[in-house]
Scaffold this motif. Structure first.
Motif, PDB file in Angstrom:
ATOM      1  N   ALA A  55      18.509   4.142  -6.707  1.00 15.21           N
ATOM      2  CA  ALA A  55      19.192   4.224  -5.410  1.00 15.21           C
ATOM      3  C   ALA A  55      18.259   4.779  -4.335  1.00 15.21           C
ATOM      4  O   ALA A  55      18.200   4.249  -3.220  1.00 15.21           O
ATOM      5  CB  ALA A  55      20.448   5.082  -5.529  1.00 15.21           C
ATOM      6  N   GLU A  56      17.519   5.837  -4.677  1.00  9.58           N
ATOM      7  CA  GLU A  56      16.584   6.444  -3.710  1.00  9.58           C
ATOM      8  C   GLU A  56      15.505   5.457  -3.275  1.00  9.58           C
ATOM      9  O   GLU A  56      15.145   5.406  -2.105  1.00  9.58           O
ATOM     10  CB  GLU A  56      15.915   7.672  -4.326  1.00  9.58           C
ATOM     11  CG  GLU A  56      16.812   8.862  -4.483  1.00  9.58           C
ATOM     12  CD  GLU A  56      16.203   9.955  -5.362  1.00  9.58           C
ATOM     13  OE1 GLU A  56      15.000   9.876  -5.699  1.00  9.58           O
ATOM     14  OE2 GLU A  56      16.951  10.890  -5.729  1.00  9.58           O
ATOM     15  N   ARG A  57      14.986   4.704  -4.205  1.00 15.69           N
ATOM     16  CA  ARG A  57      13.887   3.778  -3.920  1.00 15.69           C
ATOM     17  C   ARG A  57      14.362   2.389  -3.507  1.00 15.69           C
ATOM     18  O   ARG A  57      13.560   1.532  -3.178  1.00 15.69           O
ATOM     19  CB  ARG A  57      12.981   3.633  -5.149  1.00 15.69           C
ATOM     20  CG  ARG A  57      12.377   4.919  -5.648  1.00 15.69           C
ATOM     21  CD  ARG A  57      11.015   5.173  -5.022  1.00 15.69           C
ATOM     22  NE  ARG A  57      10.461   6.415  -5.494  1.00 15.69           N
ATOM     23  CZ  ARG A  57       9.694   6.546  -6.566  1.00 15.69           C
ATOM     24  NH1 ARG A  57       9.344   5.486  -7.261  1.00 15.69           N
ATOM     25  NH2 ARG A  57       9.247   7.731  -6.924  1.00 15.69           N
ATOM     26  N   GLU A  58      15.676   2.182  -3.603  1.00 14.47           N
ATOM     27  CA  GLU A  58      16.272   0.875  -3.290  1.00 14.47           C
ATOM     28  C   GLU A  58      15.634  -0.233  -4.118  1.00 14.47           C
ATOM     29  O   GLU A  58      15.186  -1.263  -3.610  1.00 14.47           O
ATOM     30  CB  GLU A  58      16.175   0.581  -1.791  1.00 14.47           C
ATOM     31  CG  GLU A  58      16.953   1.572  -0.955  1.00 14.47           C
ATOM     32  CD  GLU A  58      16.893   1.306   0.532  1.00 14.47           C
ATOM     33  OE1 GLU A  58      16.049   0.493   0.973  1.00 14.47           O
ATOM     34  OE2 GLU A  58      17.693   1.907   1.250  1.00 14.47           O
ATOM     35  N   ALA A  78      18.072   7.615 -13.883  1.00 13.71           N
ATOM     36  CA  ALA A  78      17.515   6.304 -13.543  1.00 13.71           C
ATOM     37  C   ALA A  78      18.266   5.687 -12.369  1.00 13.71           C
ATOM     38  O   ALA A  78      17.656   5.151 -11.438  1.00 13.71           O
ATOM     39  CB  ALA A  78      17.568   5.377 -14.753  1.00 13.71           C
ATOM     40  N   LEU A  79      19.587   5.776 -12.395  1.00 17.95           N
ATOM     41  CA  LEU A  79      20.395   5.225 -11.305  1.00 17.95           C
ATOM     42  C   LEU A  79      20.094   5.933  -9.981  1.00 17.95           C
ATOM     43  O   LEU A  79      20.018   5.295  -8.924  1.00 17.95           O
ATOM     44  CB  LEU A  79      21.882   5.321 -11.640  1.00 17.95           C
ATOM     45  CG  LEU A  79      22.361   4.471 -12.817  1.00 17.95           C
ATOM     46  CD1 LEU A  79      23.810   4.787 -13.145  1.00 17.95           C
ATOM     47  CD2 LEU A  79      22.167   2.987 -12.544  1.00 17.95           C
ATOM     48  N   LYS A 119       0.830  -1.205   0.000  1.00 20.42           N
ATOM     49  CA  LYS A 119       0.000   0.000   0.000  1.00 20.42           C
ATOM     50  C   LYS A 119       0.865   1.256   0.000  1.00 20.42           C
ATOM     51  O   LYS A 119       1.778   1.396   0.784  1.00 20.42           O
ATOM     52  CB  LYS A 119      -0.920  -0.014   1.211  1.00 20.42           C
ATOM     53  CG  LYS A 119      -1.904  -1.153   1.167  1.00 20.42           C
ATOM     54  CD  LYS A 119      -2.746  -1.205   2.422  1.00 20.42           C
ATOM     55  CE  LYS A 119      -3.682  -2.364   2.352  1.00 20.42           C
ATOM     56  NZ  LYS A 119      -3.272  -3.515   3.111  1.00 20.42           N
ATOM     57  N   GLY A 120       0.573   2.155  -0.935  1.00 16.67           N
ATOM     58  CA  GLY A 120       1.282   3.427  -0.983  1.00 16.67           C
ATOM     59  C   GLY A 120       2.622   3.395  -1.691  1.00 16.67           C
ATOM     60  O   GLY A 120       3.272   4.418  -1.830  1.00 16.67           O
ATOM     61  N   ALA A 121       3.036   2.207  -2.168  1.00 15.12           N
ATOM     62  CA  ALA A 121       4.312   2.120  -2.884  1.00 15.12           C
ATOM     63  C   ALA A 121       4.173   2.803  -4.234  1.00 15.12           C
ATOM     64  O   ALA A 121       3.263   2.518  -4.996  1.00 15.12           O
ATOM     65  CB  ALA A 121       4.719   0.658  -3.058  1.00 15.12           C
TER      66      ALA A 121
END
Length: 146
Positions: free
Chosen positions: A33-36, A28-29, A12-14
């Motif tokens: 990295a931010e979102r793992e 993109a990289l 939920k909320g992803a």
């Protein structure tokens, strides 16, 4: 049997990691990295055009000596996509991933992108299903099932 919809409902909320094809590999990289996460979907509005993965980076950028700063995703994305519906089972998806040597599957229903499942998502779902079955069998054997 666990379906892709079950996996997506547990997130939920992803927010979907997506960029336009005019974005650079570096963008993109940074997003990955931010979102793992290990991939980014390439979208033009609501249309799914392709995917860019860590594997794409290794094979199409790093090994060829290209620059991630000025290389556009449109030039290095994987455009031959395997997609799944939310009704498909974990086992079906794992079979498709094995056959296509994939690690990520976009989830599409009626032309709309609903999300993305990774091999880790699918393995975790399969393990949870197996743990549940083992607990049920143990309860049955011990005579504690009602």
């Amino acid at each position: 049997m666990t379906t892709v919809a079950d996996i997506l409902s547990n997130r939920k909320g992803a927010k979907l990691a997506a960029l336009p094809p005019t974005a650079t590999v570096r963008e993109a990289l940074q997003l990955m990295a931010e979102r793992e996460v290990g991939s980014v979907l390439l979208m033009q509005g609501d249309s799914l055009l392709g995917i860019f993965t860590e594997r794409d980076y290794a094979r199409k950028i790093a090994l060829k000596g290209l620059s991630s700063i000025d290389t556009l995703l449109a030039d290095v994305m994987t455009s031959r996509l395997y997609v799944v519906s939310p009704r498909q089972t974990v086992q079906e998806c794992l079979g498709l991933m094995t056959q296509g040597k994939l690690r990520h599957l976009p989830v599409v229903d009626g032309g709309q992108v609903l999300g993305l499942v990774s091999i880790g998502d699918l393995v975790n779902a399969q393990l949870a299903e197996q743990r549940f079955l083992i607990q049920q069998m143990e309860s049955y054997i011990a005579g504690t099932m009602s």
